[in-house]
Design a protein around this motif. Structure first.
Motif, mmCIF file in Angstrom:
data_model
loop_
_atom_site.group_PDB
_atom_site.id
_atom_site.type_symbol
_atom_site.label_atom_id
_atom_site.label_comp_id
_atom_site.label_asym_id
_atom_site.label_seq_id
_atom_site.Cartn_x
_atom_site.Cartn_y
_atom_site.Cartn_z
ATOM 1 N N LEU A 258 -12.360 -6.632 7.538
ATOM 2 C CA LEU A 258 -12.909 -6.894 6.245
ATOM 3 C C LEU A 258 -11.451 -6.310 5.379
ATOM 4 N N GLY A 259 -11.049 -7.232 4.227
ATOM 5 C CA GLY A 259 -10.002 -6.270 3.336
ATOM 6 C C GLY A 259 -9.690 -7.292 2.270
ATOM 7 N N ALA A 260 -8.860 -6.700 0.826
ATOM 8 C CA ALA A 260 -8.414 -6.779 -0.494
ATOM 9 C C ALA A 260 -7.042 -6.641 -0.610
ATOM 10 N N VAL A 261 -6.174 -7.474 -1.388
ATOM 11 C CA VAL A 261 -5.785 -6.951 -2.070
ATOM 12 C C VAL A 261 -5.746 -7.502 -3.971
ATOM 13 N N ALA A 262 -5.319 -6.441 -4.512
ATOM 14 C CA ALA A 262 -5.338 -6.694 -5.731
ATOM 15 C C ALA A 262 -4.525 -6.183 -6.571
ATOM 16 N N ALA A 263 -3.581 -7.153 -7.719
ATOM 17 C CA ALA A 263 -2.787 -7.288 -8.193
ATOM 18 C C ALA A 263 -3.082 -6.493 -10.161
ATOM 19 N N ILE A 264 -2.776 -5.101 -10.040
ATOM 20 C CA ILE A 264 -3.644 -5.008 -11.546
ATOM 21 C C ILE A 264 -2.602 -4.808 -12.236
#
Length: 718
Positions: free
Chosen positions: A660-666
């Motif tokens: 599983l994975g996630a990428v976020a630009a905040i």
């Protein structure tokens, strides 16, 4: 480690160069056009190359980040990772690895002790910006050591405006307690562009989903499910600087990579349960361990004039590898060395390389390339043990490539290259082994054969590489390519003259000074269908070698104590075949399904057995969901049982792993904070990597692993 001590002074001096530059940026418009072109650079490379090529941008590397470069690239079909524990790896493409794969950085081939299964690739993953993976024979472009493929590391174009920019990266892994950080500072000022990066990682003993392992029929405990003494450190520093004015471009780089990692005591030397008792410190590195320091300088000089580009790449590398183990001798009469008594093996490899190339463009849609490459290597050894002799190696090659595009849908290419090589290997006489054999009353012939652990070898090699390729776009969204190549590889010093116990491979390895070069023919075709929201690609290939070098069990037992059976490097006819399939479809507006499958078949035509290190078939099913600045993915990685094994290998059972994975630009204060989170092997499945350094001793792969990467970029106009 020693090289890093004087690196700050070099970097400080070099970093002042762009600040002193006062010339006006006369090529700013050219730089702007490069930024526009780079957005479709991957498609352009894939269309113009007859080979199957995978251009990977920064976004791909970020979303598939797995801790090191090779494990990250392993998500590309046909690329595999030969792992050494939880932190180090080396690449394999379509079943070929070691000295058959070239890694090119800044135009220069990475040269280390890549012949060993326990020798990782000395690269800073945080310093990699773009990658081009070339599958199949690449000897025409990069010489004999690229007969199985090539991995090119490329850089992003310079910023279009003068600015000061940089980034800070924090990284962690749970499976071995990795704590890492990387900082980069760059400046674009007029015609100069410079970047400086420093990275460091510390990691502890890594966890496995098992309480015991089996080595040489002995069952050994794994206390706390941690492999003792697999901790280590990696420290990297790199400087890159380039200058552009008119049609002149100069680029310079200097880097130093230092790695230190322990060897699991249960897989080094004679098994002993007492050596595996928990020492209470999971970050302590004790004997046995290895250290590697790779220092590299590269330079590129390029001049563009109308329809010609002249370029010159030059580089110097020094790879220094040492293996340390508590002094031990099998002979009794061998004294303890007065200096560095526990240094078992040391290899010091210096490499100088030069590549002169000219590209000619004609109005009639022709492009011609001529090149001349020269390389010299000097390897020296030390330590109380012996495996590989000292040697000097000289190679040179000339090449000619031509490409013709009669229209926008058809391209034809072909080329030829001749390489000449000379190998000068030093002899080595083992006086302690001679005395040992005489004490046990061995025959004089046996003593004479064994006391010379390496005979002097002075060999000359020469051969031709060639290729023909075609690319055709029969319609919009269709791309059909075919590539036929003849390649060869000069045998390495280990294949010609190694003679000793290789603890990394758990056997006595012996070279053959009479070996000829590897030679083979390789054919691959590919078809890609791309339309809105759908992509389909299939890439079958077949390779035939009339002289493929491999390690063959001889049935002869070594007289070296605790050495076991002798494995000799031998040539044979061999067959490689297989295919890779990729498919992706946008199921919904923000939901994408991706499939990637691969299969490699290897066969020793002389012995009628598979070749060693044959990767098992596998497939990846991946769902990606994107919404604004967020991206989530779930991947099921299925690995088939590998029953087609060589005589010295074990069957490796298959496994299914869920990631599983996630990428976020905040958004944060004028910049975007990037956060990458991944959870690998969610169910803590116990499985083996058939290509792993530790597979021989039945050590499973690392267990459940949480990874977190935080990237904080910044920039400011000057």
């Amino acid at each position: 480690m020693h090289h890093i001590r004087f690196m700050p002074a070099i970097l400080m001096v070099a970093c002042t160069c762009p600040l002193r530059a006062q010339e006006t940026d006369s090529i700013r418009t050219v730089t702007l056009s490069e930024v526009v072109v780079s957005s479709s650079c991957g498609q352009r490379i894939e269309r113009t190359s007859a080979q199957k090529v995978h251009p990977l941008d920064e976004r791909f590397l970020r979303e598939h980040f797995a801790g090191n470069l090779v494990q990250t690239l392993a998500s590309v079909p046909g690329v595999h990772s030969m792992d050494i524990g939880a932190s180090f790896s080396k690449p394999m493409i379509r079943g070929m690895g070691f000295n058959r794969i070239s890694v090119i950085e800044n135009g220069i081939k990475q040269e280390g002790q890549q012949w060993g299964a326990d020798h990782a690739l000395e690269m800073d993953i945080f310093n990699v910006e773009r990658v081009i993976v070339r599958k199949g024979p690449s000897s025409l472009l990069y010489g004999s050591d690229a007969m199985g493929g090539a991995i090119e590391l490329a850089r992003q174009p310079a910023p279009s405006v003068d600015q000061l920019y940089g980034e800070a990266i924090l990284f962690g892994k749970s499976v071995n307690g990795t704590l890492g950080a990387s900082a980069m500072l760059g400046i674009k000022k007029n015609a100069w562009h410079t970047r400086l990066r420093f990275s460091e990682q510390h990691f502890g003993d890594y966890r496995i989903p098992a309480d015991t392992i089996v080595y040489l029929t002995q069952r050994l405990p794994v206390h706390g499910r941690k492999l003792k003494n697999t901790a280590g450190i990696e420290r990297d520093v790199a400087l890159f600087s380039e200058y552009r004015k008119g049609g002149y471009h100069a680029a310079y780089s200097v880097s130093d990579v230092y790695q230190k990692a322990g060897f699991f005591p249960g897989a080094h030397g004679i098994p002993d349960a007492s050596r595996l008792e928990d020492d209470g410190d999971s970050r302590h590195v004790d004997l046995p361990y290895s250290t590697v320091n790779h220092l590299k300088f590269t330079s590129r000089q390029q001049y563009l004039r109308e329809q010609a580009v002249l370029s010159w790449d030059a580089g110097f590398q020094h790879n220094h590898r040492e293996e340390w183990s508590l002094f031990h001798t099998h002979y009794g009469n061998q004294p303890v060395p007065l200096q560095d008594p526990d240094r078992e093996l040391a290899f010091s490899l210096a490499t100088v390389q030069s590549l002169l190339k000219v590209d000619l463009f004609t109005p009639a849609r022709w492009k011609h390339t001529a090149g001349w490459e020269v390389q010299y290597q000097r390897n020296r050894i030390a330590g109380y043990s012996f495996l590989l002799p000292a040697y000097d190696r000289f190679t040179t090659g000339v090449l000619w490539l031509s490409a013709f595009r009669p229209n926008d849908r058809l391209s034809l290419s072909g080329g030829i290259r001749y390489d000449y090589g000379k190998m000068d290997i030093r002899s080595f006489r083992d006086v302690y082994l001679e005395a040992y054999l005489r004490e046990r009353a061995y025959a004089e012939e046996m003593i004479e054969a064994y006391q010379w652990r390496s005979a002097p070898v002075n060999r000359h090699f020469g051969d031709v590489s060639g290729s023909l390729g075609i690319g055709w776009e029969p319609g919009d969204g269709h791309l059909l390519k075919a590539h036929l190549g003849r390649s060869f590889r000069l045998p390495g010093a280990h294949e010609l003259a190694s003679n000793g116990v290789h603890h990394g491979a758990f056997r006595h390895e012996r070279g053959d000074a009479s070996l000829a070069s590897e030679r083979g023919w390789q054919l691959d075709v590919s078809y890609t269908r791309e339309r809105e929201h759908v992509l389909l690609s299939a890439s079958p290939f077949v390779s035939w070698f009339d002289h493929y070098i491999y390690l063959k069990p001889t049935g002869e037992w070594s007289v070296l104590p605790h050495a076991g059976q002798i494995y000799r490097y031998t040539g044979a006819q061999a067959l490689f075949a297989g295919t890779e399939v990729e498919f992706s479809v946008d199921v919904l507006r923000n939901l994408t399904y991706r499939f990637a499958g691969e299969y490699v078949y290897t066969h020793n035509l002389n012995e009628h057995t598979p070749l060693s290190f044959s990767p098992p078939a596998s497939m990846r099913n991946r769902l990606e969901w994107r919404v604004k600045a967020l991206q989530f993915h779930m991947e099921l990685h299925s690995i088939a049982t590998q029953r087609r094994v060589a005589r010295n290998e074990d069957v490796t059972p298959g496994a299914s792993l869920l990631h599983l994975g996630a990428v976020a630009a905040i958004p944060m204060k004028g910049t975007n904070l990037e956060v990458l989170f991944s959870l690998r092997n969610l169910f803590n499945t116990s499985y083996y990597n058939h290509l792993s350094f530790y597979r021989k001793v039945e050590i499973p792969e690392p267990g459940r692993n949480f990874q977190l990467l935080i990237k904080i970029p910044f920039k400011s106009k000057l």
